[in-house]
Design a protein around this motif. Sequence first.
Motif, short mmCIF file in Angstrom:
data_model
loop_
_atom_site.label_atom_id
_atom_site.label_comp_id
_atom_site.label_asym_id
_atom_site.label_seq_id
_atom_site.Cartn_x
_atom_site.Cartn_y
_atom_site.Cartn_z
N PHE A 173 46.53 15.06 -3.04
CA PHE A 173 46.56 15.08 -1.58
C PHE A 173 45.71 13.95 -1.04
CE2 PHE A 173 44.64 16.89 2.39
CZ PHE A 173 45.79 16.86 3.17
N GLN A 174 46.27 13.22 -0.06
CA GLN A 174 45.54 12.19 0.66
C GLN A 174 45.57 12.50 2.15
OE1 GLN A 174 47.75 8.63 -0.61
NE2 GLN A 174 45.97 7.96 -1.82
N LEU A 175 44.40 12.46 2.78
CA LEU A 175 44.28 12.69 4.22
C LEU A 175 43.44 11.58 4.81
CD1 LEU A 175 44.56 14.42 6.82
CD2 LEU A 175 42.50 15.65 6.08
N GLY A 176 44.04 10.79 5.71
CA GLY A 176 43.30 9.69 6.31
C GLY A 176 44.10 9.00 7.40
N VAL A 177 43.49 7.99 8.00
CA VAL A 177 44.20 7.19 8.99
C VAL A 177 45.34 6.43 8.30
CG1 VAL A 177 44.02 5.31 10.66
CG2 VAL A 177 42.15 6.96 10.42
N ALA A 178 45.01 5.85 7.13
CA ALA A 178 46.03 5.16 6.32
C ALA A 178 45.90 5.61 4.87
CB ALA A 178 45.88 3.66 6.44
N ASN A 179 47.02 5.93 4.26
CA ASN A 179 47.06 6.37 2.86
C ASN A 179 48.03 5.50 2.09
OD1 ASN A 179 45.41 8.85 3.32
ND2 ASN A 179 47.19 9.46 4.55
N VAL A 180 47.61 5.05 0.92
CA VAL A 180 48.44 4.17 0.10
C VAL A 180 48.38 4.65 -1.35
CG1 VAL A 180 48.82 1.83 -0.73
CG2 VAL A 180 48.02 2.19 1.61
N GLY A 190 48.61 11.33 7.55
CA GLY A 190 47.87 10.30 8.25
C GLY A 190 48.75 9.52 9.20
N LEU A 191 48.14 8.56 9.89
CA LEU A 191 48.89 7.74 10.82
C LEU A 191 49.89 6.85 10.08
CD1 LEU A 191 49.22 6.88 13.79
CD2 LEU A 191 47.45 5.14 13.38
N LEU A 192 49.45 6.26 8.95
CA LEU A 192 50.29 5.38 8.15
C LEU A 192 50.25 5.85 6.70
CD1 LEU A 192 48.97 1.97 9.55
CD2 LEU A 192 51.04 3.18 10.28
N ASN A 193 51.41 6.08 6.12
CA ASN A 193 51.49 6.60 4.76
C ASN A 193 52.46 5.76 3.93
OD1 ASN A 193 49.89 9.15 5.25
ND2 ASN A 193 51.57 9.45 6.71
N PHE A 194 51.96 5.17 2.86
CA PHE A 194 52.77 4.31 2.02
C PHE A 194 52.78 4.81 0.58
CE2 PHE A 194 51.11 1.70 5.45
CZ PHE A 194 52.20 0.93 5.85
N LEU A 201 60.69 8.04 0.35
CA LEU A 201 60.32 7.18 1.46
C LEU A 201 59.15 6.29 1.06
CD1 LEU A 201 60.44 9.64 4.51
CD2 LEU A 201 62.09 7.84 3.98
N THR A 202 59.33 4.99 1.21
CA THR A 202 58.23 4.07 0.94
C THR A 202 57.17 4.17 2.03
OG1 THR A 202 59.70 2.53 -0.20
CG2 THR A 202 57.60 1.65 0.58
N PHE A 203 57.59 4.33 3.27
CA PHE A 203 56.67 4.45 4.40
C PHE A 203 57.11 5.57 5.32
CE2 PHE A 203 56.15 3.56 8.96
CZ PHE A 203 54.76 3.71 9.05
N ALA A 204 56.12 6.29 5.86
CA ALA A 204 56.40 7.32 6.85
C ALA A 204 55.14 7.57 7.66
CB ALA A 204 56.85 8.62 6.20
N PRO A 205 55.27 7.72 8.98
CA PRO A 205 54.12 8.11 9.80
C PRO A 205 53.89 9.63 9.68
CG PRO A 205 56.06 7.85 11.17
CD PRO A 205 56.47 7.45 9.77
N VAL A 206 52.68 10.03 9.91
CA VAL A 206 52.25 11.43 9.96
C VAL A 206 52.25 12.09 8.57
CG1 VAL A 206 52.52 13.70 11.03
CG2 VAL A 206 53.09 11.62 12.32
N ILE A 207 53.39 12.13 7.92
CA ILE A 207 53.45 12.83 6.62
C ILE A 207 54.41 12.12 5.67
CG2 ILE A 207 55.21 14.44 7.45
CD1 ILE A 207 53.91 16.55 5.59
N ASN A 208 54.01 12.05 4.43
CA ASN A 208 54.86 11.48 3.41
C ASN A 208 54.51 12.20 2.09
OD1 ASN A 208 56.78 9.93 2.16
ND2 ASN A 208 55.66 7.99 2.29
N GLY A 209 55.39 12.09 1.14
CA GLY A 209 55.10 12.74 -0.15
C GLY A 209 56.30 12.74 -1.05
N TYR A 210 56.07 13.25 -2.24
CA TYR A 210 57.16 13.35 -3.20
C TYR A 210 56.76 14.38 -4.25
CZ TYR A 210 60.76 12.19 -6.59
OH TYR A 210 61.82 12.27 -7.44
N PHE A 211 57.76 15.18 -4.69
CA PHE A 211 57.52 16.20 -5.73
C PHE A 211 58.60 16.09 -6.80
CE2 PHE A 211 55.41 17.85 -2.02
CZ PHE A 211 54.19 18.32 -2.53
#
Length: 211
Positions: A173-180, A190-194, A201-211
Amino acid sequence: MKYLWASVLGAGVMLGWTLPASSAAELGRWQPQEQSGASLSGAGATALQLAIYNPVQLFRESYDIYGLRLNLPYGKNVSVYGADIGVFGWAVNEAGALQLGVVNRCGSLAGARIGGLCNVVDKEMAGFQLAAFSMAGQSGNGFQLGLVNVSGENYSGIQIGGFNYGRGDVYGFQLGVANVATTMTGIQLGLLNFIWKSQFLTFAPVINGYF
């Protein structure tokens, strides 16, 4: 076993016990059984270290610390097991300790580190890091909390900060303004998620992830 020795020896210092010594012994020193990679020169170990500025310290840097090291301001030793307190503490091989300082650095970490400015683990991390900047160089397993958190090839756990950067695979889990992350098995908030090599999804605002 190392941590058991640290506890026993720490208690011995508090109670004023005399440590067992080698034939050319000095108070507070002894020669432990040889451990692979545990000492730069095989010089031994001590339960108490006071460092002014390496090499101006009670015991030279080739000694392991099983107990307490005070870095006032800078101490350097092979490994530290116990408590490592001061301004800048460096354990070249391993820190199995609670480290409290402005800057903390070690080869590998098995413990907790609270630093005002910077925590650096050159190799493997297992534990907790809190500082403005925290880095796990190769792999990590635990919890990083700070303004900037950086993990290496593999990281399993939680990163919470302004900027979280997983240079390799991140599981957790990553929680921050920007997560990479290079790859991610888990969630980013976060605001920016890569996730650079995501299958979704390579990029998504607010929430991103993969399982």
